[in-house]
Motif scaffolding. Structure first.
Motif, short mmCIF file in Angstrom:
data_model
loop_
_atom_site.label_atom_id
_atom_site.label_comp_id
_atom_site.label_asym_id
_atom_site.label_seq_id
_atom_site.Cartn_x
_atom_site.Cartn_y
_atom_site.Cartn_z
N HIS A 69 1.63 4.93 -2.36
CA HIS A 69 0.62 4.98 -3.43
C HIS A 69 -0.70 5.52 -2.90
N TRP A 125 -4.86 5.00 -3.66
CA TRP A 125 -5.79 3.99 -4.16
C TRP A 125 -7.17 4.62 -4.16
N CYS A 167 -4.43 7.36 0.58
CA CYS A 167 -3.03 7.58 0.25
C CYS A 167 -2.19 7.14 1.44
N LYS A 202 -8.37 1.11 -6.77
CA LYS A 202 -7.32 0.89 -7.76
C LYS A 202 -6.15 1.83 -7.53
N LYS A 203 -4.95 1.29 -7.74
CA LYS A 203 -3.74 2.09 -7.58
C LYS A 203 -3.75 3.24 -8.58
N GLN A 204 -3.47 4.44 -8.08
CA GLN A 204 -3.46 5.64 -8.92
C GLN A 204 -2.05 5.94 -9.40
N LEU A 235 0.81 -1.22 0.00
CA LEU A 235 0.00 0.00 0.00
C LEU A 235 0.85 1.27 0.00
N ASP A 272 -3.01 -4.53 -9.08
CA ASP A 272 -2.91 -3.11 -8.77
C ASP A 272 -4.21 -2.57 -8.16
#
Length: 161
Positions: A32, A34, A48, A159-161, A29, A136
């Protein structure tokens, strides 16, 4: 001396911290943001994550955005509690509510066992959550205790940004 360029590098160093062993299951995590959409597509939730104090703790700042409403913002700090030998967390949010709980790594994800959220006016909600990573993204599934039984509160794919 030019301190400004060095300051710009600090966020990347924070993402590269080596977490304490207990927080390692949450390492995917860190560094990143999300983001997920609630059903109906009108609300989003963004989390975040960043390491604190060289990986001793993990911060999660999350913001729920809804059209025409002020943002709902909360912050969770995860840390290893050596007395209990568990990952514990403290959650605080902008309307005055708070929660304390634990996280347990399990096969296929992270479990947040039943704990209480206490609102600013003292009303309590008992809830539990499971995060299931998948590439992701991760799914957050929350349940609340209502009249002695667990009922779905929400399910969200972040979802991962």
């Amino acid at each position: 001396m030019r301190p400004l360029p060095l300051l710009l590098l600090l966020p990347s160093f924070a993402a590269l911290a080596q977490p304490v062993a207990a927080l390692q299951p949450m390492a995917f995590l860190a560094g990143h943001c999300w983001k997920g959409e609630f059903s109906g597509g009108k609300q989003t939730d963004e989390h975040c994550f960043q390491w604190l104090y060289g990986g001793q703790m993990l911060r999660d700042v999350h913001t729920v955005r809804s059209p025409g409403k002020p943002d709902y913002v909360g912050e969770t700090t995860y840390y290893h509690d050596p007395a209990a030998n568990k990952v514990a967390f403290l959650y605080l949010e902008n309307s005055g509510g708070h929660s304390r709980g634990t996280m347990q790594p399990v096969d296929g994800g992270l479990d947040f066992p039943a704990t209480d959220y206490v609102g600013a006016k003292g009303k309590t909600l008992t809830y539990r959550v499971r995060w299931t990573p998948s590439g992701d993204a991760y799914e957050a599934a929350s349940e609340m205790l209502l009249d002695g039984r667990w009922v779905p509160q929400f399910k969200l794919l972040l979802k991962k940004q």
